[in-house]
Design an enzyme around this catalytic site. Structure first.
Site, PDB file in Angstrom:
ATOM      1  N   GLY A 138       0.844  -1.181   0.000  1.00  0.00           N
ATOM      2  CA  GLY A 138       0.000   0.000   0.000  1.00  0.00           C
ATOM      3  C   GLY A 138       0.883   1.236   0.000  1.00  0.00           C
ATOM      4  O   GLY A 138       1.611   1.468  -0.955  1.00  0.00           O
ATOM      5  N   HIS A 196       6.344  -5.691 -10.763  1.00  0.00           N
ATOM      6  CA  HIS A 196       6.336  -5.369  -9.342  1.00  0.00           C
ATOM      7  C   HIS A 196       5.636  -6.404  -8.462  1.00  0.00           C
ATOM      8  O   HIS A 196       6.024  -6.605  -7.313  1.00  0.00           O
ATOM      9  CB  HIS A 196       5.628  -4.007  -9.170  1.00  0.00           C
ATOM     10  CG  HIS A 196       5.471  -3.563  -7.751  1.00  0.00           C
ATOM     11  ND1 HIS A 196       6.528  -3.112  -6.987  1.00  0.00           N
ATOM     12  CD2 HIS A 196       4.370  -3.491  -6.943  1.00  0.00           C
ATOM     13  CE1 HIS A 196       6.096  -2.780  -5.777  1.00  0.00           C
ATOM     14  NE2 HIS A 196       4.797  -3.003  -5.722  1.00  0.00           N
ATOM     15  N   SER A 209       6.888  -4.152  -1.496  1.00  0.00           N
ATOM     16  CA  SER A 209       6.413  -2.845  -1.916  1.00  0.00           C
ATOM     17  C   SER A 209       6.426  -1.907  -0.703  1.00  0.00           C
ATOM     18  O   SER A 209       7.470  -1.753  -0.069  1.00  0.00           O
ATOM     19  CB  SER A 209       5.020  -2.978  -2.537  1.00  0.00           C
ATOM     20  OG  SER A 209       4.619  -1.786  -3.150  1.00  0.00           O
ATOM     21  N   TRP A 210       5.292  -1.279  -0.360  1.00  0.00           N
ATOM     22  CA  TRP A 210       5.260  -0.492   0.875  1.00  0.00           C
ATOM     23  C   TRP A 210       5.635  -1.372   2.064  1.00  0.00           C
ATOM     24  O   TRP A 210       6.256  -0.907   3.031  1.00  0.00           O
ATOM     25  CB  TRP A 210       3.886   0.130   1.097  1.00  0.00           C
ATOM     26  CG  TRP A 210       3.604   0.423   2.539  1.00  0.00           C
ATOM     27  CD1 TRP A 210       2.761  -0.262   3.364  1.00  0.00           C
ATOM     28  CD2 TRP A 210       4.202   1.448   3.340  1.00  0.00           C
ATOM     29  NE1 TRP A 210       2.790   0.276   4.638  1.00  0.00           N
ATOM     30  CE2 TRP A 210       3.677   1.332   4.652  1.00  0.00           C
ATOM     31  CE3 TRP A 210       5.141   2.448   3.089  1.00  0.00           C
ATOM     32  CZ2 TRP A 210       4.045   2.168   5.695  1.00  0.00           C
ATOM     33  CZ3 TRP A 210       5.519   3.286   4.125  1.00  0.00           C
ATOM     34  CH2 TRP A 210       4.975   3.148   5.405  1.00  0.00           C
ATOM     35  N   ASP A 260      10.059  -3.315 -12.712  1.00  0.00           N
ATOM     36  CA  ASP A 260       9.158  -2.821 -11.676  1.00  0.00           C
ATOM     37  C   ASP A 260       8.926  -1.329 -11.938  1.00  0.00           C
ATOM     38  O   ASP A 260       9.837  -0.517 -11.813  1.00  0.00           O
ATOM     39  CB  ASP A 260       9.802  -3.039 -10.305  1.00  0.00           C
ATOM     40  CG  ASP A 260       8.878  -2.717  -9.148  1.00  0.00           C
ATOM     41  OD1 ASP A 260       8.079  -1.776  -9.281  1.00  0.00           O
ATOM     42  OD2 ASP A 260       8.978  -3.397  -8.111  1.00  0.00           O
TER      43      ASP A 260
END
Length: 483
Positions: free
Chosen positions: A212, A462, A279-280, A434
């Site tokens: 996120g 990604h 990711s986040w 990505d």
């Protein structure tokens, strides 16, 4: 021969493993070739000794996959090809040594010194006094063998198909599994965080950090870990998924989440745990590990995002817009032209405003921009959820909230403080293509945290679900569980 025993070379040296999955190029002077008689080198090479040569610190380029590593002792890692098992490297704080036998041309790499001589096998000096096998028919038969070994030169290919090691399938998710326990944790400030626990109680502890910000956990995330070997905590971060209040921005920062992770660890009674984030989730994992390194047994991060201004502008202002002009046009649509000079600020005005219609329109556009650009190829299954109104509002509000505030991080903080990870074993996995998270940042983390294995996956974007990325993630969790 140069002073200090260095081998001078103006040419590029190449080499690799038996199957060709791991290949290297070296520029610069090599150190002094040696043989080591210690028991660990005997075990690594399955031989009487290990034959190695020191390579330039910044002169090694891994042109395909990189070695996998086994930590044989404090500060010492030994590298090998995960596909064919070829022993390749000896890595210690002072530098890297590569097996002499792995070089394509070994003709000038005669060992100049013996290390740990007192530990040598008592008969090793007499091995070349043994009789020579002299059977012409034997050598004729050897020449007729069809070899599947990679040749001693670059050819752009792996070894020919044939051996089992080259036909092995990519690893994928473990079978579906239900959480064996779940609940809500009061983390203060009016926030209740949903958590669940899967796998085997009392097995190796791990925590999964979703992406996120604004995403949520999924049943598939449980399947990244062998349920027989792991006891995994998964949780919806503040305002996300089943956590309440939904889509709330109050008391919702990176450092609130770092504190929540500690609360969960304490609730479970774990001293240390493996931390997994993509990711986040990689941003949060790094922030947590740099704040509480003593609580992290291993760190697995994917799709590296260090939340610098350059990364944010690449995705939300200019950069990825050039790769996806059609999707970028839809991202621009809710924002008047006069406000497009700062897209994050323009979206924030609508996402936190009281006009529900404008909020949902902006949330869907923000959310779909991400959902449709995270995979190398279009994947409706991955992107479809991003268009659902309720999910999009929570996702877009929280993500924009974090990004407008740069994650409450100082510029470059996560790379600046990566030295705090120096004693933590880890794995970095990143897709070459990505779009949201430029590979440059993953490379920078790799350089700042050399203890971690680094895998830059060709033909991948990604998403964790892309085959090459998923394969490396499963292999990492398996390895850290001792499998």
């Amino acid at each position: 021969m140069a002073a200090g025993g260095k081998i001078m070379t103006e040419t590029v040296r190449t080499g690799g493993c038996q199957c060709g999955a791991v290949r290297f190029r070296i520029r610069g002077a090599l150190g002094r070739p040696s043989i080591c008689h210690c028991r660990m080198c005997q075990k690594q090479f399955g031989s009487f000794f290990g034959a190695l040569v020191t390579v330039p610190k910044d002169g090694v380029e891994w042109v395909r996959e990189e070695p996998s590593y086994f930590q044989s002792s404090v500060n010492i890692d030994r590298g090998f090809c995960a596909r064919c098992g070829t022993p390749l490297t000896y890595r210690q704080p002072g530098g890297l040594e590569i097996a002499i036998g792995a070089f394509d041309d070994r003709s000038d790499l005669a060992p100049q010194i013996q290390i740990n001589y007192a530990a040598r096998l008592p008969w090793v000096e007499k091995i070349f006094d043994a009789p020579v096998h002299d059977d012409p028919d034997y050598y004729t038969r050897q020449e007729s063998i069809i070899s599947f070994q990679h040749p001693d030169h670059e050819n752009g290919q792996l070894a020919a198909a044939g051996p089992e090691i080259m036909s092995s399938e990519l690893r994928t998710l473990y079978p579906e599994i239900e959480a064996y326990e779940s609940g809500m944790l009061d983390v203060g400030d009016g926030n209740q965080v949903y958590w669940e626990r899967s796998g085997t109680r009392g097995a190796k502890p791990a925590v999964f950090l979703h992406g996120g910000p604004g995403g949520t956990i999924s049943p598939k995330h449980r399947r990244l870990f062998d349920p027989k070997l792991y006891d995994v905590i998964l949780f919806d971060q503040r305002g996300c998924g089943k956590s309440t209040p939904n889509a709330s921005l109050e008391a919702n920062t990176t450092w609130h989440l770092v504190a929540d992770i500690e609360r969960l660890r304490d609730m479970c009674g774990f001293d240390k745990w493996l931390v997994f984030g993509g990711s986040w989730g990689s941003t949060l994992a790094l922030a947590y590990a740099e704040t509480h390194p003593e609580r992290v047994s291993e760190l697995v991060v994917r799709g590296i995002y260090t939340l610098t201004r350059a990364e944010l502008e690449w995705y939300y202002q200019f950069g990825v817009s050039e790769m996806f002009p059609d999707k970028w046009e839809r991202f621009l649509a809710p924002i008047p032209e006069a406000e497009r000079g700062d897209m994050m600020a323009a979206y924030r005005k609508r996402l936190v405003g009281s006009d529900r219609k404008a909020q949902v329109e902006a949330a869907r556009a923000w959310s779909l921009w991400e959902g449709e650009t995270i995979t190398l190829l279009p994947d409706p299954e991955t992107s479809s959820r991003f268009g659902e109104d309720d999910y999009a509002v929570a996702f877009a509000r929280i993500e924009n909230h974090y990004f407008v505030h740069a994650g409450w991080l100082e510029e470059g903080q996560l790379l600046r403080d990566a030295f705090k990870l120096k004693d933590i074993p880890g794995t970095i996995v990143h897709g070459r293509y990505d779009m949201p998270c430029p590979a440059r940042c993953a490379w920078a983390l790799h350089k700042a945290w050399p203890k971690a294995d680094f895998h830059l996956i060709e033909g991948a974007g990604h998403a964790y679900s892309e085959p090459g990325i998923l394969d490396r993630l499963i292999r990492a969790t398996d390895r850290f569980a001792g499998k």
